[in-house]
Enzyme design. Structure first.
Site, PDB file in Angstrom:
ATOM      1  N   ASP A   1      41.403   7.621   4.592  1.00 32.55           N
ATOM      2  CA  ASP A   1      40.065   8.057   4.215  1.00 32.55           C
ATOM      3  C   ASP A   1      40.231   9.352   3.411  1.00 32.55           C
ATOM      4  OD1 ASP A   1      37.370   8.297   3.849  1.00 32.55           O
ATOM      5  OD2 ASP A   1      36.830   8.023   5.938  1.00 32.55           O
TER       6      ASP A   1
HETATM    7  C1  BGC Z   1      34.107   8.280   3.870  1.00 33.47           C
HETATM    8  C2  BGC Z   1      34.536   6.886   3.475  1.00 33.47           C
HETATM    9  C3  BGC Z   1      34.397   6.730   1.980  1.00 33.47           C
HETATM   10  C4  BGC Z   1      35.248   7.780   1.302  1.00 33.47           C
HETATM   11  C5  BGC Z   1      35.276   7.680  -0.210  1.00 33.47           C
HETATM   12  C6  BGC Z   1      34.779   9.356   3.041  1.00 33.47           C
HETATM   13  O1  BGC Z   1      34.224  10.601   3.263  1.00 33.47           O
HETATM   14  O2  BGC Z   1      34.383   8.475   5.243  1.00 33.47           O
HETATM   15  O3  BGC Z   1      33.767   5.952   4.176  1.00 33.47           O
HETATM   16  O4  BGC Z   1      34.772   5.442   1.609  1.00 33.47           O
HETATM   17  O5  BGC Z   1      34.739   9.056   1.661  1.00 33.47           O
HETATM   18  O6  BGC Z   1      34.089   8.061  -0.775  1.00 33.47           O
END
Ligand code: BGC
Length: 752
Positions: A284
Site C-alpha cells: 500500500d
Molecule cells: C490506500 C489504498 C490506495 C492507495 C493508492 C492508500 O492510501 O490505502 O487503498 O489504493 O492509497 O491510492
C-alpha cells in the site's frame, strides 16, 4: 426431430472442440509468456530489475519521470490520467528504454471512473453479482479509455465496525457475500481476458485483516488469530485469487505485531503456496516505509529487506527498493533469486495485459464517459442498492396525485457528497441529485417546495428550521434527505460516534411534529445509528452514497416506478456502544434471550442475579437496530414448503434446498432469499448462523415460484481446532429466510 437432434449433437461437439482449442491456445500463450519473461529477465541489469519493482506517483517533474522511464528505473506509475501523457511515457518506455518494457499505469477506480456507481457498501446491498460485475466492467471501459491498466480494487476487507470510515469501500461484514461480489468485481474489471483493450488488472486489497482495525481507527493494529483469519478474513481474498485477480495489495495494519507488508506467512505461505497466485504483490502507499514508524524496523534498508523477503514485488511511492536493494544483495541479506521472482511476477502481468504488443490508448476514439448506457447501468445499480428500512401505513410509494411535496435536508441537492468517497475522477456537474430529478420528473405535475434546513450534514445552525417547517405544513408529504458528507467516510475518516452529525436529528424532530407523512432518506457511507429518527419517520429509505444517478433512482423508488429490493450488507447498530456487532457471532455460554430487562425496567435495588445472567447491554439490549440481510419491499413475500433433498449427507454430496416463494402483495417486486446454516457442535465454537447462498427472485403479484439452492457439503468446511479445513460430521441447522435474524424452527440435516 431426428435432424434437430443431430444438429444439436453436432453443435455440442463443436462447442467442446472450440473450448478445447481455446484452452490449448491459452496454455500455449501462457507458455509463450513464461518464455518471453525468462528471455527478458536474462537481459536485465540489476538496476532495470529494480526499476520494475518501483512504482511512482507523479511528483511534478515531468522531465525526471521521462528520464526514469527511459533509464528503466520506473516500472509503474499511478495517478496519471491524460491519454497524451500516458502515450508519450509508453512511447519512451518502448522505443527509448534499453529493453522496451512498457509501464503499468495504475489508478484507484473504486466505484466507477467518470460515471460513478454506488459506493461498494451500496453495491453489496444489491446482493447482485451480475449488477456488480457489470458496474466494474463499465468502470474498466471508461478508465482504460485514458490509458489506465490497473485499478486498486476490489476492497474486500471484512468490515464489522461502522466507525471505520473505510467500511464505505468494503463489501460489508460477511465472508460469503464479500467473496461472491468481490470476485464479480474482479471479473468485471478484467473482462474475458486481460489482453483485451478494455481489461484492467484488478487488485484485491488490503491483504489482510485491515477491516478489524482497533476501535475503528484507520491504520490501526489488529489482533486476528490464524483460525479467525482463515475462517473470516481470508475467504474473499481466496475467492478473488481464484477468479484470476492479477495483483494483490498488502495492508497498513500490523496483525499481532507483524505489519502486513512484511508478513511472509500470508504473502508467501498462503497467497503463493496455498493459492498458487502468480501475479504482482504491491505494497500500500508507502506501507513498507511506514514499518519504521510502526517500530518494526530501524530504517528504510531494513524495511526493504523485510518486505522483499516476505514476498512483496512492487513498492508504492517511497522509492526504497531501488535505493536499498543493491547493498542488501551485496551483503547477502536479499538474494538475487528473490528479485528475479518479483520481476517475473511483474513482467508476467505486463505480458498478460498485452502491453508489450500495444500499451497505447487511442486518443481519437470517442469518449465513453457518462454515455447513456453507463448512466442507465449506474441508475439500475443505485435502485438495487437502496434499502427500505421502514414503511408504516404504506407511506411509500408516494402517489403522483399529490399537490405539494416538501423536500428538505442537506443531502437533497448535494452533487458532490452523494458521489461518496474515493472519487478522483467523477465530476459533480454530472451528478443527478434527488431535487433535480424530482423537478425534472414532476416539476409540471405538482408543487415542489425546497428548503434544505441545514446547509450541509455537519451544520448545527437551526436558523432555517422555521422555513422547513413552514413548507412541510403546506405539503401533502415531506421527503427529508439526511446523511453524511462524503468526506466523513473513507480512508482516515473514522468516527467514534455514528449518530447523525450536526443538527440533523433535531430537524427530524421538528418535521415529525408537523404530523405530515415524513419520509426520511439517508445517504451515507456507513450504517448510522438512527433509532430515534426511524421512530419519528413514517418511512425510511437507506441509500449508501448512491453515485451519479442517485437522484433519478430515488425518485423512481419514492414514486413506485421501482420497488426497493436492497438488503443490509452490514448489521445496523442502535448505538456505537454495540460495536462490534455482526450476525455471525458465536453463541457464548449465556446467550441473550431477548426478554432481558433494560435500564428503565429494572426494579430499584434489584438483587444481583434477579435479572438473569446473559450476554447483553443494559442500555441497548442485545438486538441491533436492523440485522444483516434486512430490507423491506412495497410488496410482501411468503416462504413455504421448504424441503431438503436429504437429511443425511456425505462430504462429497450436494444438498438441494427447495422452497416456494410467493409474492403476496400488490406489486411486482424482487426478494433476496437467503440461506443460512449453523454447524451445531464443532471442535471449536461456531457462528450461530452463516450465509451460504442468496438469490434474487422477481415475482408478479400472486406469483409463486419454486426456488432452489444447491449447497455442496464441502462448503461447510471450516478451519477447525487442528487448524485443518474440514467438514466436521454432525448435526446442522438450516434456514431459508428474508434476513439473518428471521426466527423460526430450523430444518435439520446431518453430515455423516
Ligand atoms: C490506500 C489504498 C490506495 C492507495 C493508492 C492508500 O492510501 O490505502 O487503498 O489504493 O492509497 O491510492
Amino acid at each position: 426431430m431426428k435432424g434437430i437432434k443431430q444438429i444439436a449433437i453436432g453443435i455440442a461437439f463443436l462447442l467442446v472442440f472450440l473450448t478445447a482449442c481455446k484452452e490449448q491456445k491459452s496454455t500455449q500463450t501462457e507458455k509463450n509468456i513464461e518464455q518471453k519473461v525468462e528471455q527478458l529477465l536474462q537481459q536485465m541489469t540489476l538496476e532495470e530489475k529494480l526499476g520494475q519493482m518501483n512504482q511512482i506517483s507523479p511528483f511534478g517533474d515531468d522531465e525526471a519521470i521521462k528520464e526514469g522511464v527511459k533509464n528503466g528505473t520506473i516500472g509503474s506509475i499511478l495517478n496519471i490520467i491524460e491519454p497524451n501523457q500516458v502515450n508519450e511515457l509508453q512511447r519512451i518506455a518502448l522505443e527509448e528504454s534499453r529493453l522496451g518494457i512498457p509501464i503499468l499505469i495504475a489508478r484507484d477506480v473504486i466505484h466507477g471512473f467518470k460515471t460513478i456507481f454506488p459506493i461498494p457498501l451500496g453495491q453489496a446491498a444489491t446482493f447482485n453479482p451480475i449488477t456488480v460485475e457489470y458496474g466494474a466492467r463499465i468502470a474498466a471501459i471508461e478508465a482504460s479509455s485514458v490509458g489506465i491498466q490497473w485499478t486498486f480494487a476490489p476492497m474486500i476487507d471484512i468490515s464489522r465496525d461502522p466507525r471505520w470510515g473505510r467500511i464505505a469501500e468494503s463489501l460489508g461484514e460477511d465472508p460469503y457475500l464479500a467473496s461472491t461480489l468481490g470476485s464479480a468485481m474482479v471479473r468485471g474489471f478484467q473482462g474475458d481476458s486481460l489482453h483485451l483493450p478494455t481489461a484492467i488488472a484488478a487488485c484485491p486489497k488490503h491483504f489482510v485483516g485491515y477491516g478489524a482495525s482497533e476501535g475503528g481507527k484507520d491504520y490501526n493494529s489488529t489482533f486476528i488469530p490464524e483460525r479467525q483469519l482463515r475462517n473470516v478474513y481470508l475467504p474473499p481474498f481466496e475467492a478473488a485469487a481464484q477468479a484470476g485477480a492479477a495483483t494483490f495489495m498488502t495492508s497498513f495494519n500490523d496483525n499481532d505485531g507483524i505489519p502486513a507488508t512484511a508478513n511472509s506467512f500470508v504473502l508467501k505461505d498462503i497467497l503463493r503456496d496455498e493459492w498458487n497466485f502468480d501475479g504482482i504483490v504491491v505494497t500500500d502507499w508507502a506501507s513498507a516505509a511506514e514499518m519504521i514508524t510502526h517500530g518494526f524496523v530501524a530504517d528504510d534498508k531494513e524495511a526493504t529487506e523485510k518486505s522483499v523477503n516476505a514476498g512483496v514485488d512492487m513498492e508504492m511511492v517511497s522509492g526504497m527498493f531501488i535505493r536499498r536493494i543493491p547493498e542488501l544483495i551485496k551483503e547477502g541479506k536479499v538474494k538475487e533469486q528473490t528479485i528475479n521472482q518479483a520481476v517475473r511476477n511483474i513482467l508476467r502481468i505486463k505480458f498478460r495485459l498485452g502491453l508489450f504488443d500495444n500499451p497505447y490508448v487511442d486518443e481519437q476514439a470517442p469518449s465513453p464517459f457518462y454515455n447513456a448506457h453507463h448512466l442507465e447501468a449506474a441508475k439500475q445499480m443505485a435502485v438495487e442498492s437502496m434499502i427500505l428500512l421502514k414503511n408504516e401505513k404504506e407511506t411509500l410509494p408516494l402517489s403522483t396525485d399529490i399537490k405539494t411535496l416538501a423536500v428538505v435536508g442537506p443531502m437533497a441537492d448535494a452533487p458532490h457528497d452523494q458521489l461518496g468517497t474515493w472519487i478522483f475522477d467523477g465530476d459533480k456537474q454530472y451528478t443527478q441529485t434527488p431535487l433535480a430529478a424530482l423537478k425534472k420528473e414532476f416539476g409540471d405535475q405538482f408543487n415542489i417546495l425546497y428548503e434544505p434546513g441545514l446547509e450541509f450534514s455537519r451544520d448545527r445552525n437551526t436558523k432555517h428550521f422555521p422555513q422547513a417547517v413552514n413548507i412541510a405544513q403546506k405539503a401533502d408529504a415531506v421527503v427529508l434527505f439526511l446523511g453524511e458528507e462524503a468526506i466523513l467516510t473513507g480512508e482516515a475518516h473514522s468516527l467514534a460516534d455514528i449518530n447523525l452529525v450536526g443538527a440533523q436529528s433535531e430537524l427530524v424532530k421538528v418535521l415529525a411534529q408537523t404530523g405530515k407523512p415524513l419520509i426520511t432518506v439517508i445517504m451515507a457511507g456507513r450504517p448510522l445509528a438512527i433509532e430515534q429518527e426511524v421512530k419519528l419517520s413514517d418511512a425510511v429509505l437507506y441509500s449508501f452514497h448512491p453515485g451519479t444517478m442517485g437522484g433519478p433512482a430515488l425518485v423512481d423508488l419514492l414514486f413506485g416506478k421501482e420497488v426497493p429490493s436492497g438488503k443490509t450488507p452490514v448489521t445496523f447498530p442502535k448505538t456505537s456502544g454495540q460495536i462490534p456487532i455482526y450476525y455471525a457471532h458465536n453463541n457464548t455460554g449465556r446467550p441473550a434471550t431477548g426478554n432481558e430487562l433494560l435500564l428503565d425496567q429494572i426494579p430499584l435495588e434489584a438483587g444481583q442475579t434477579s435479572l438473569g445472567n446473559t450476554s447483553f447491554h443494559l442500555d441497548a439490549g442485545f438486538h441491533p437496530l436492523f440485522p444483516f440481510g434486512y430490507g423491506l419491499s412495497y410488496t410482501t413475500f411468503e416462504y413455504s414448503n421448504i424441503q431438503l433433498s436429504a437429511n443425511q449427507l456425505k462430504e462429497h454430496e450436494v444438498l438441494t434446498i427447495s422452497f416456494d416463494l410467493e409474492n403476496t402483495g400488490k406489486l411486482r417486486g424482487t426478494e433476496i432469499a437467503q440461506l443460512y446454516v449453523r454447524d451445531v457442535v464443532g471442535s471449536i465454537t461456531r457462528p450461530i448462523k452463516e450465509l451460504k447462498r442468496y438469490k434474487r427472485v422477481t415475482l408478479d403479484p400472486k406469483e409463486k415460484q419454486k426456488v432452489t439452492f444447491e449447497l455442496p457439503i464441502k462448503e461447510l468446511a471450516f478451519w477447525n481446532i487442528d487448524l485443518k479445513r474440514v467438514v466436521e460430521p454432525g448435526e446442522f441447522h438450516l434456514w431459508v429466510a428474508p434476513h439473518s435474524a428471521a426466527t423460526g424452527e430450523p430444518l435439520v440435516f446431518e453430515v455423516i
